[in-house]
Design an enzyme around this catalytic site. Sequence first.
Site, PDB file in Angstrom:
ATOM      1  N   SER A   1      49.002  33.951 -10.055  1.00 31.90           N
ATOM      2  CA  SER A   1      48.857  35.107  -9.167  1.00 31.90           C
ATOM      3  C   SER A   1      49.944  35.063  -8.113  1.00 31.90           C
ATOM      4  O   SER A   1      50.013  34.111  -7.326  1.00 31.90           O
ATOM      5  CB  SER A   1      47.482  35.083  -8.485  1.00 31.90           C
ATOM      6  OG  SER A   1      47.519  35.905  -7.337  1.00 31.90           O
TER       7      SER A   1
ATOM      8  N   ASP B   1      48.090  41.084  -7.572  1.00 33.59           N
ATOM      9  CA  ASP B   1      46.935  41.483  -6.764  1.00 33.59           C
ATOM     10  C   ASP B   1      47.295  42.624  -5.826  1.00 33.59           C
ATOM     11  O   ASP B   1      48.110  42.464  -4.920  1.00 33.59           O
ATOM     12  CB  ASP B   1      46.449  40.285  -5.938  1.00 33.59           C
ATOM     13  CG  ASP B   1      45.733  39.270  -6.806  1.00 33.59           C
ATOM     14  OD1 ASP B   1      44.780  39.663  -7.504  1.00 33.59           O
ATOM     15  OD2 ASP B   1      46.134  38.093  -6.798  1.00 33.59           O
TER      16      ASP B   1
ATOM     17  N   MET C   1      45.991  45.151  -2.995  1.00 30.65           N
ATOM     18  CA  MET C   1      44.920  45.292  -1.995  1.00 30.65           C
ATOM     19  C   MET C   1      45.299  46.379  -0.993  1.00 30.65           C
ATOM     20  O   MET C   1      46.468  46.493  -0.619  1.00 30.65           O
ATOM     21  CB  MET C   1      44.723  43.973  -1.247  1.00 30.65           C
ATOM     22  CG  MET C   1      44.468  42.779  -2.143  1.00 30.65           C
ATOM     23  SD  MET C   1      44.091  41.322  -1.156  1.00 30.65           S
ATOM     24  CE  MET C   1      44.108  40.053  -2.450  1.00 30.65           C
TER      25      MET C   1
ATOM     26  N   MET D   1      42.425  45.979  -6.255  1.00 30.40           N
ATOM     27  CA  MET D   1      41.336  45.820  -5.267  1.00 30.40           C
ATOM     28  C   MET D   1      41.501  46.926  -4.242  1.00 30.40           C
ATOM     29  O   MET D   1      41.831  46.693  -3.076  1.00 30.40           O
ATOM     30  CB  MET D   1      41.429  44.423  -4.621  1.00 30.40           C
ATOM     31  CG  MET D   1      41.005  43.316  -5.580  1.00 30.40           C
ATOM     32  SD  MET D   1      41.571  41.695  -5.030  1.00 30.40           S
ATOM     33  CE  MET D   1      43.204  41.717  -5.752  1.00 30.40           C
TER      34      MET D   1
ATOM     35  N   HIS E   1      45.630  43.759 -10.893  1.00 26.81           N
ATOM     36  CA  HIS E   1      44.246  43.698 -10.408  1.00 26.81           C
ATOM     37  C   HIS E   1      44.144  44.606  -9.185  1.00 26.81           C
ATOM     38  O   HIS E   1      44.631  44.268  -8.113  1.00 26.81           O
ATOM     39  CB  HIS E   1      43.942  42.223 -10.066  1.00 26.81           C
ATOM     40  CG  HIS E   1      42.592  41.992  -9.483  1.00 26.81           C
ATOM     41  ND1 HIS E   1      42.229  40.787  -8.912  1.00 26.81           N
ATOM     42  CD2 HIS E   1      41.506  42.804  -9.390  1.00 26.81           C
ATOM     43  CE1 HIS E   1      40.986  40.858  -8.486  1.00 26.81           C
ATOM     44  NE2 HIS E   1      40.522  42.070  -8.752  1.00 26.81           N
TER      45      HIS E   1
HETATM   46  C1  DX5 Z   1      41.812  37.151  -4.624  1.00 29.13           C
HETATM   47  C2  DX5 Z   1      42.772  37.488  -5.722  1.00 29.13           C
HETATM   48  C3  DX5 Z   1      43.218  36.316  -6.489  1.00 29.13           C
HETATM   49  C4  DX5 Z   1      43.955  35.271  -5.695  1.00 29.13           C
HETATM   50  C5  DX5 Z   1      43.502  33.945  -6.238  1.00 29.13           C
HETATM   51  O1  DX5 Z   1      41.257  38.305  -4.111  1.00 29.13           O
HETATM   52  O2  DX5 Z   1      42.186  38.406  -6.630  1.00 29.13           O
HETATM   53  O3  DX5 Z   1      43.965  36.691  -7.638  1.00 29.13           O
HETATM   54  O4  DX5 Z   1      45.357  35.344  -5.775  1.00 29.13           O
HETATM   55  O5  DX5 Z   1      44.028  32.963  -5.433  1.00 29.13           O
HETATM   56  P1  DX5 Z   1      43.569  31.444  -5.555  1.00 29.13           P
HETATM   57  O6  DX5 Z   1      43.883  30.990  -6.940  1.00 29.13           O
HETATM   58  O7  DX5 Z   1      44.397  30.750  -4.507  1.00 29.13           O
HETATM   59  O8  DX5 Z   1      42.101  31.395  -5.244  1.00 29.13           O
HETATM   60 ZN    ZN Z   2      43.269  38.773  -8.566  1.00 31.05          ZN
END
Ligand code: DX5
Ligand code: ZN
Length: 228
Positions: free
Chosen positions: A10, A37, A39, A70, A68
């Site tokens: 990620s 990710d 957001m 969010m 992803h």
């Molecule tokens: C959190 C993200 C993840 C994040 C995971 O909301 O969706 O993809 O990057 O990070 P780690 O592996 O550090 O928990």
């Molecule tokens: Zn994610």
Amino acid sequence: MIPEIKIAPSILSADFARLGEQVHMVEAAGAQLLHVDVMDGHYVPNITIGPLVVEALRRVTEMPLDTHLMISEADRYIDAFARAGSTSISVHVEAVPHLHRTLEAIRKLGAQPGIAINPGTSLALLDEVLPYADFILIMTVNPGFGGQKFIPTSLQKIARLRQMITERNLNVRIEVDGGIGPNNVRSLVEHGAEWIVAGSAIFGAPDIGAAVQAMQAAAEGLATANIS
Ligand code: DX5
Ligand code: ZN
């Protein structure tokens, strides 16, 4: 079907000033997916990146771009992310009013549709839509930040989802995301996970490439001697 384990670094935990370089490192080390990710500061408290960055990543890597979302009102943005080069796009069940329509729209745009499920969200919400998704993203932390602690009850949830998929004889992958590292990845795989997202465990490691390989080895239950 034998599940195929894929490590998905990620970029949330990458050094954004050196993003292209770090993406090349995980790709060279054998990572099979790049997790992006997105957001919006609304659906989750944090703000990250938009389609421009996906488009830039598309130019520097051959890896599939696993986006992803969010974000609230995700329907408004799937077209932009698909056009930017996303290979797969997941939306949270709470972020769209007509989930089936959204999944079909993502597929029509040429991307693989996925459904993201928060730790506090029931698998029951998947009941009617499971056959229309290519993958289910089980959040193993609350979405919003990298580097959080894995929520242990997620393991049973992954196992229950695996059972749902098997019972219905569906071809749906299980992706897991949050708090995953070389020490817990094997148990996630044993409970049914196939696509393994890891941010801080990879980009926070002193040797990013070695961290990818250590994750892959640990996921496959092989020796984990060189884990840093
Ligand atoms: C959190 C993200 C993840 C994040 C995971 O909301 O969706 O993809 O990057 O990070 P780690 O592996 O550090 O928990
Ligand atoms: Zn994610």
